[in-house]
Motif scaffolding. Structure first.
Motif, PDB file in Angstrom:
ATOM      1  N   VAL A 146      -9.206  -6.066   0.301  1.00 36.82           N
ATOM      2  CA  VAL A 146      -8.421  -4.888   0.650  1.00 36.82           C
ATOM      3  C   VAL A 146      -7.058  -5.341   1.185  1.00 36.82           C
ATOM      4  O   VAL A 146      -6.976  -6.322   1.926  1.00 36.82           O
ATOM      5  CB  VAL A 146      -9.166  -4.042   1.711  1.00 36.82           C
ATOM      6  CG1 VAL A 146      -8.324  -2.850   2.151  1.00 36.82           C
ATOM      7  CG2 VAL A 146     -10.514  -3.580   1.157  1.00 36.82           C
TER       8      VAL A 146
ATOM      9  N   TYR B 242      -4.264  -2.145   5.314  1.00 32.32           N
ATOM     10  CA  TYR B 242      -5.414  -1.250   5.520  1.00 32.32           C
ATOM     11  C   TYR B 242      -6.573  -1.973   6.196  1.00 32.32           C
ATOM     12  O   TYR B 242      -7.720  -1.544   6.114  1.00 32.32           O
ATOM     13  CB  TYR B 242      -5.857  -0.649   4.185  1.00 32.32           C
ATOM     14  CG  TYR B 242      -4.770   0.160   3.524  1.00 32.32           C
ATOM     15  CD1 TYR B 242      -4.391   1.402   4.029  1.00 32.32           C
ATOM     16  CD2 TYR B 242      -4.094  -0.330   2.412  1.00 32.32           C
ATOM     17  CE1 TYR B 242      -3.379   2.144   3.438  1.00 32.32           C
ATOM     18  CE2 TYR B 242      -3.077   0.408   1.815  1.00 32.32           C
ATOM     19  CZ  TYR B 242      -2.726   1.636   2.333  1.00 32.32           C
ATOM     20  OH  TYR B 242      -1.713   2.370   1.752  1.00 32.32           O
TER      21      TYR B 242
ATOM     22  N   MET C 136      -9.495   2.008  -5.005  1.00 32.53           N
ATOM     23  CA  MET C 136      -8.276   1.234  -5.213  1.00 32.53           C
ATOM     24  C   MET C 136      -7.108   2.093  -5.697  1.00 32.53           C
ATOM     25  O   MET C 136      -5.955   1.794  -5.398  1.00 32.53           O
ATOM     26  CB  MET C 136      -8.545   0.106  -6.220  1.00 32.53           C
ATOM     27  CG  MET C 136      -9.633  -0.876  -5.800  1.00 32.53           C
ATOM     28  SD  MET C 136      -9.263  -1.767  -4.268  1.00 32.53           S
ATOM     29  CE  MET C 136      -7.913  -2.816  -4.798  1.00 32.53           C
TER      30      MET C 136
ATOM     31  N   ILE D 163      -4.540   3.391  -3.071  1.00 31.93           N
ATOM     32  CA  ILE D 163      -3.596   2.485  -2.429  1.00 31.93           C
ATOM     33  C   ILE D 163      -2.231   2.599  -3.103  1.00 31.93           C
ATOM     34  O   ILE D 163      -2.088   2.392  -4.306  1.00 31.93           O
ATOM     35  CB  ILE D 163      -4.119   1.033  -2.487  1.00 31.93           C
ATOM     36  CG1 ILE D 163      -5.391   0.912  -1.642  1.00 31.93           C
ATOM     37  CG2 ILE D 163      -3.053   0.050  -2.012  1.00 31.93           C
ATOM     38  CD1 ILE D 163      -6.075  -0.425  -1.720  1.00 31.93           C
TER      39      ILE D 163
ATOM     40  N   GLU E  64      -4.352   9.086   3.555  1.00 29.17           N
ATOM     41  CA  GLU E  64      -4.832   7.774   3.997  1.00 29.17           C
ATOM     42  C   GLU E  64      -5.756   7.905   5.202  1.00 29.17           C
ATOM     43  O   GLU E  64      -6.825   7.274   5.253  1.00 29.17           O
ATOM     44  CB  GLU E  64      -3.642   6.865   4.345  1.00 29.17           C
ATOM     45  CG  GLU E  64      -2.859   6.383   3.146  1.00 29.17           C
ATOM     46  CD  GLU E  64      -1.713   5.471   3.538  1.00 29.17           C
ATOM     47  OE1 GLU E  64      -1.123   4.861   2.641  1.00 29.17           O
ATOM     48  OE2 GLU E  64      -1.403   5.371   4.752  1.00 29.17           O
TER      49      GLU E  64
ATOM     50  N   LEU F 108      -8.722   7.461   2.740  1.00 32.98           N
ATOM     51  CA  LEU F 108      -8.647   6.044   2.393  1.00 32.98           C
ATOM     52  C   LEU F 108      -9.215   5.131   3.479  1.00 32.98           C
ATOM     53  O   LEU F 108     -10.073   4.278   3.202  1.00 32.98           O
ATOM     54  CB  LEU F 108      -7.201   5.657   2.063  1.00 32.98           C
ATOM     55  CG  LEU F 108      -6.968   4.191   1.677  1.00 32.98           C
ATOM     56  CD1 LEU F 108      -7.873   3.771   0.536  1.00 32.98           C
ATOM     57  CD2 LEU F 108      -5.503   3.974   1.306  1.00 32.98           C
TER      58      LEU F 108
END
Length: 409
Positions: free
Chosen positions: A81, A85, A116, A119, A127, A131
């Motif tokens: 990652v 993040y 993914m 992102i 987010e 996310l």
């Protein structure tokens, strides 16, 4: 062909390998010896549980909790990652290295179910809401692209539509063969917003919360998981999604979906096949040395030796191609055609190699007390799931004919 891995990835590989060997291998016998009527494993962390099919088994929840903790405490869980993040920033190459090692065991070490495609495309609010919790394993998503008549040509044949009505988009349509859809917290779902432009600016990606009014699921029974509902038809009947739940720009959803497919459904198919075949070859070599017929180990038989060497060649060639393509992806190169090549080889070579492995084991390879039969099903499915081998050959041919790929070296 890469001469070797960067030192940090080589160290990560060795760490994961040792953990999988020490922590996952010893659990395999118990796991396979304890199937459930429903299939899968309710004690497994979400994501892992949804990946287990009806042929597999169960472990006590405390074993899964320990594996989950080990993965997170060592940093393996989020090693691929991006750093912003909370991850290790190892990129696509790091992800395929990790994925190969994890797939050496039928008891998979848990890793982050990060979406993914979010992102770089998610808003700050998205987010925080989707996310980051997904990176941490608190939320799980499903990807909705395939439709009953739009599997191989989703851009040209997609029928699910979204129409703007005030502050909301109203979505109607049907998706099918969507893995883990019913148990997901949200779907990243494509819908046509401009029928004229379609994949060239007319398909949008939406974040659809589950549950939502008008959203329903029908399970699909498959031969690889007959006792567990793993894939679903998703029905959308006037599902309202606020404009704040558009992922990326309106009309750019097909491009986002391709980003996900190149990484998750093509590159990672390569590392999955490599991991399975590497462990299977280790097991077959040991078996061939110990199994005696007519007074000699079967390892002395040329027929067995040739099958083992064929598998070895497939592993080494596929590993080199997968790692090189992942490294190029990390350099922001367009690797869509090469990723199709990886996916094609993972399915075709993976299936033919696991078939040879099963032949080496004979009747013992067909028993459900060993991983071989389970891996056989997984790798046979790899010729279909994520796009059939024939479709990926079409993608490669198109790339060759329009000059987008080079084979000159």
């Amino acid at each position: 062909m890469q001469a070797g891995l960067p030192p940090e990835l080589d160290a990560l590989k060795n760490t994961i390998r040792q953990i999988v060997k020490n922590e996952c291998y010893p659990l395999e016998a118990e796991f396979l010896a304890n199937p459930t009527r429903e299939g899968g494993d309710e004690g497994a962390p979400r994501g892992i549980a949804e990946a287990l099919n009806g042929l597999l088994g169960t472990l006590p929840k405390e074993d899964w909790d320990r594996l989950n903790s080990i993965s997170k405490e060592t940093g393996i869980y989020t090693s691929f990652v991006p750093e912003e993040y909370g991850g290790g920033g190892m990129g696509a190459l790091g992800h395929v290295v990790l994925d190969e090692e994890v797939h050496k065991s039928i008891v998979q070490l848990p890793t982050s179910p990060v979406p993914m495609m979010m992102i770089g495309a998610a808003t700050p609010e998205q987010e925080q809401e989707y996310l980051i919790p997904s990176v941490e394993g608190k939320l799980h998503y499903a990807f909705g692209q395939t439709e009953p008549n739009a599997g191989s040509d989703p851009g040209g044949m997609m029928q699910t539509s979204a129409v703007l009505d005030g502050d909301d988009w109203v979505i109607n349509g049907t998706k099918t063969f969507i893995s883990g859809a019913e148990s997901s917290d949200y779907l990243l779902l494509q819908a046509v917003t401009d029928p004229e432009k379609r994949q060239r600016g007319g398909i949008t990606m939406f974040i659809v919360d589950n549950p939502s009014p008008g959203l329903s699921f029908d399970p699909i029974r498959l031969w690889i998981n007959p006792a567990k509902d793993q894939q679903f038809t998703v029905n959308l009947d006037n599902v309202r999604v606020p404009q704040t739940k558009v992922l990326g720009e309106v009309g750019q959803g097909f491009t986002l979906g391709q980003k996900w497919l190149v990484h998750h459904d093509r590159l990672l198919r390569g590392s999955m096949a490599i991991g399975i075949l590497t462990r299977a070859l280790e097991m077959a070599i040991e078996w061939a040395k110990d199994r005696v017929t007519y007074g000699r180990p079967i390892a002395d038989r040329q027929a067995i030796q040739w099958m083992l060497t064929d598998v070895y060649i497939d592993i080494m060639t596929l590993r080199a191609s997968t790692r090189e393509t992942a490294a190029r992806a990390d350099n922001d190169e367009d690797v869509r055609v090469e990723a199709s090549m990886i996916k094609y080889c993972a399915g075709e070579w993976g299936w033919r190699s696991i078939d040879k492995i099963m032949q080496v084991f004979g009747g013992t390879g067909e028993t459900l007390d060993l991983p071989i039969a389970h891996w056989y099903h997984i790798l046979r499915h790899a010729r279909i799931g994520g796009g059939t081998s024939e479709i990926h050959k079409f993608v490669m041919a198109r790339g060759l004919l329009d000059g987008r790929v080079s084979f000159q070296g």
